[in-house]
Motif scaffolding. Structure first.
Motif, short mmCIF file in Angstrom:
data_model
loop_
_atom_site.label_atom_id
_atom_site.label_comp_id
_atom_site.label_asym_id
_atom_site.label_seq_id
_atom_site.Cartn_x
_atom_site.Cartn_y
_atom_site.Cartn_z
N ASP A 1 -7.60 -5.02 8.54
CA ASP A 1 -7.89 -3.66 9.16
C ASP A 1 -8.68 -4.04 10.59
OD1 ASP A 1 -6.76 -2.20 7.30
OD2 ASP A 1 -8.80 -1.46 6.69
N ARG B 1 -3.38 -2.75 9.67
CA ARG B 1 -3.86 -1.44 10.20
C ARG B 1 -4.73 -1.38 11.27
NH1 ARG B 1 -5.68 1.57 4.52
NH2 ARG B 1 -7.31 0.08 4.77
N GLU C 1 -6.15 6.03 10.65
CA GLU C 1 -5.46 4.70 10.34
C GLU C 1 -3.86 4.55 10.69
OE1 GLU C 1 -6.34 4.18 6.06
OE2 GLU C 1 -8.24 4.14 6.43
N ARG D 1 -0.40 2.18 10.52
CA ARG D 1 0.02 0.83 10.23
C ARG D 1 0.75 0.15 11.33
NH1 ARG D 1 3.29 -0.87 4.74
NH2 ARG D 1 3.70 -3.06 5.18
#
Lengths: 340, 340
Positions: B246, B320, B328, B330
């Protein structure tokens, strides 16, 4: 329909090659990291000197794709490097293969070339641990770096021949060069790929097992492999050793197929034997009293033909050919100059 | 009138380069044989893992000769290899340089390129111990193999990041790629060789001293250098570690010159920061409690800008982007596919 690299992509190709290496290659001794990280790594054995060499082949300069299969091309590229390691007395251990390929190259051809890369190192339990692949326009290339090892202090150099040493050579130098000439002259008109001289050019073989045996025997003073022609490489020994050489013409090894080819070319077979040719034979120098021992060691390592062809002399860089009648003629080592 | 390789020949060129290396290079530690025999050789230090990597650059694909001086080209080719050794935590030791050159290339340009090859390894007391030179037609290439060492068990891989680890990155990735684009767009119309982004592309620098400091600190779990773009290389870490990541968008490092360039290109600066670019920065992962220590070690090794940009997650290969508003998205690591 054959898949091309442009279809499977660089990373797709690398995945396939990694799979192929896992299945058909050997696990290299001491390897900590193989292909797949920023670098490969290994733990060297103590008491060993690490040898490292690299050699490249460029399409159109060192090979013609229409005259050599991808498998033979892979073998040939690896042989020239194995021969260098062997000429120091070393055993090959790890290879890195750097390729420049056309995007339209078939994936299957690259895999076949890789099988060729594995064919020669596998008997040494040597492995491919890294490399690089990039795309090129018109000049595909293969550049291999090969690492090996030799017990400390045992490597055999080209700079350590001494006046009075006998000069020995394995096999029949000149045949590979004659094969190349045959291939170029007959290309497109005659099928010559299976001619023994052409086969010698395409897949010359190497003498690395024999080179290692000589180094470990401690009997020789200098050694080199013939990749620049017999005279070119003897010239390297003379130049680096600050010495000269006298060659006895009637002791120079000539095989019947080279004599036949020379006749067809209208050339002196001795010129072909001495001239540009990458046969990957070994030139070994040793004190005269060690000649029998060297011949025994080479024979035990599987070398079928060994010739004692002359002596190292104190006359710096003068190479002379001694005729059967005792006549002396100075000959010039030329070597294979890629820019000549 | 400048001398060309075709005039001095392969062996003449090699003699000049050997002289240059003797005068301007350093004597590599443990080297037994340098350039001039069938192989080079060295005695490795006990307790050290030997690292080995190779990387090639092809004219027209990786560089445009009209846009880069021979000296910068030499530096750049060496930097990409030094960066790989550094990204494992190693110190460079020995290089082999394999060149494919046009016969009409000026000898002086090859010598300048060699000065570039020496510029980056000299501070490490690393030396050029071997190589190969061959002629090519239309695609000159540089292929460098670099060997290095790292204390056994200390190398930092890309496969060992763990969920929960913090992700740090040095410098400002994306600038080199923007520099390349600027160079290609302005070529022939505007002088941009001195633009900071273009300089970053031409001579990107490396973080090998910092990489070594991180490895020796024992504080990090994984490390990679950014040669396939930030996202591409983070993707390599995720793929090899079986993890995801992330990234916090507002923590991604953006320099003003990249923002300005993005505006001129009509692009999102974050796309440039994340995308294809070879900046040779470091991505480092470590447990959160080690972040301060890693930053200190990087700072002490001379790194001026370090950003903590996100976390490794357990979601295999999912990267992400977390927006400032908590959204969020991807994103796909693409990497630099030479055949794409």
């Amino acid at each position: 329909m054959a898949e091309r690299i442009s279809q499977i992509g660089e990373f797709g190709l690398i995945r396939r090659l990694k799979d192929l290496l896992l299945k058909e290659g050997v696990a290299g001794r001491g390897v900590v990291l193989g292909i797949g990280d920023d670098t490969a790594s290994f733990i060297p054995r103590s008491g060993q000197e690490v040898l490292v060499t690299c050699d490249s082949m460029v399409e159109g300069r060192h090979y013609l794709p229409e005259c050599i299969s991808p498998h033979d091309l892979g073998r040939r590229a690896m042989i020239s490097n194995i021969s260098d390691i062997g000429a120091m007395g070393g055993a090959p251990l790890y290879a890195l293969v750097s390729l420049g390929l056309r995007p339209k190259t078939a994936d299957a051809d690259v895999e076949e070339m890789y099988r060729g890369f594995l064919f020669e190192p596998n008997p040494f339990h040597a492995s491919i641990i890294g490399g690089n692949i990039t795309s090129v326009g018109d000049s595909p290339f293969i550049d291999i770096t090969l690492l090996g090892e030799v017990p400390e202090g045992r490597s055999l150099r080209r700079s350590t021949a001494r006046p009075g040493d006998s000069i020995l050579v394995t096999g029949f130098p000149g045949r590979s060069g004659a094969g190349l000439r045959l291939l170029l002259e007959k290309k497109g008109t005659e099928q010559v790929e299976d001619h023994p001289l052409v086969r010698k050019y395409l897949v010359p073989g190497h003498r690395a097992f024999a080179g290692r045996a000589i180094a470990l025997s401690g009997l020789a003073t200098a050694m080199i492999d013939t990749s620049d022609g017999f005279l070119g490489d003897l010239g390297h020994i003379c130049e680096e050793s600050g010495a000269g050489a006298d060659l006895e013409q009637n002791k120079l090894p000539l095989k019947q197929d080279l004599i036949d080819a020379a006749r067809a070319f209208g050339e002196d077979p001795y010129e072909l034997m001495l001239g540009n040719s990458d046969d990957y034979e070994l030139i070994v120098t040793c004190p005269p009293e060690n000649v029998t021992g060297v011949i025994t060691a080479l024979s035990e390592a599987g070398v079928e033909s060994i010739s004692e062809v002359g002596k190292i002399t104190p006359f710096a860089q003068q190479i002379r050919l001694i005729g059967g009648d005792g006549s002396e003629r100075r000959i010039e080592p030329k070597g294979w100059d890629h820019f000549g």
